[in-house]
Design a protein around this motif. Sequence first.
Motif, PDB file in Angstrom:
ATOM      1  N   ARG A   1     -12.678   0.915   0.422  1.00  0.00           N
ATOM      2  CA  ARG A   1     -11.347   0.337   0.144  1.00  0.00           C
ATOM      3  C   ARG A   1     -11.359  -0.409  -1.179  1.00  0.00           C
ATOM      4  O   ARG A   1     -10.483  -0.207  -2.034  1.00  0.00           O
ATOM      5  CB  ARG A   1     -10.935  -0.612   1.275  1.00  0.00           C
ATOM      6  CG  ARG A   1      -9.600  -1.309   1.012  1.00  0.00           C
ATOM      7  CD  ARG A   1      -9.230  -2.279   2.109  1.00  0.00           C
ATOM      8  NE  ARG A   1     -10.153  -3.373   2.280  1.00  0.00           N
ATOM      9  CZ  ARG A   1     -10.222  -4.456   1.485  1.00  0.00           C
ATOM     10  NH1 ARG A   1      -9.440  -4.565   0.433  1.00  0.00           N
ATOM     11  NH2 ARG A   1     -11.077  -5.430   1.754  1.00  0.00           N
TER      12      ARG A   1
ATOM     13  N   GLN B   1      -5.960  -4.970   1.564  1.00  0.00           N
ATOM     14  CA  GLN B   1      -5.744  -4.758   2.995  1.00  0.00           C
ATOM     15  C   GLN B   1      -4.266  -4.506   3.276  1.00  0.00           C
ATOM     16  O   GLN B   1      -3.911  -3.746   4.166  1.00  0.00           O
ATOM     17  CB  GLN B   1      -6.263  -5.950   3.788  1.00  0.00           C
ATOM     18  CG  GLN B   1      -7.768  -6.058   3.763  1.00  0.00           C
ATOM     19  CD  GLN B   1      -8.282  -7.313   4.438  1.00  0.00           C
ATOM     20  OE1 GLN B   1      -7.558  -8.281   4.627  1.00  0.00           O
ATOM     21  NE2 GLN B   1      -9.561  -7.295   4.785  1.00  0.00           N
TER      22      GLN B   1
ATOM     23  N   LEU C   1      -7.324   6.331   1.979  1.00  0.00           N
ATOM     24  CA  LEU C   1      -8.407   6.098   1.019  1.00  0.00           C
ATOM     25  C   LEU C   1      -8.869   7.373   0.324  1.00  0.00           C
ATOM     26  O   LEU C   1      -9.685   7.316  -0.592  1.00  0.00           O
ATOM     27  CB  LEU C   1      -9.600   5.457   1.734  1.00  0.00           C
ATOM     28  CG  LEU C   1      -9.385   4.058   2.288  1.00  0.00           C
ATOM     29  CD1 LEU C   1     -10.552   3.649   3.167  1.00  0.00           C
ATOM     30  CD2 LEU C   1      -9.189   3.067   1.149  1.00  0.00           C
TER      31      LEU C   1
END
Length: 86
Positions: free
Chosen positions: A16, A23, A57
Amino acid sequence: LVTAKHSLAPAIRPVRKARGFSQAAFSDVSSHTYIRTMERDLISPPLHKLTEACALLEVAPHTVLSTAYPRDAPPRSAEGGGRRCS
């Protein structure tokens, strides 16, 4: 029955961050609170959530899983003698 305790947190967080996602970028997949809780290793995501996160991702789920379950880690079982699947 293998009951190994491996963590997805150290597998997901670096991907990430390397891809520049916060987030909060996971809002289409789940709340940032859920992602934060998962990265803190307080929960393990169900497979569909992992798949959705990996799609965001742009990484294959097996890549994340292979990082979380390294081949050289000895298997653990409830009976103390699990076998590795190959």
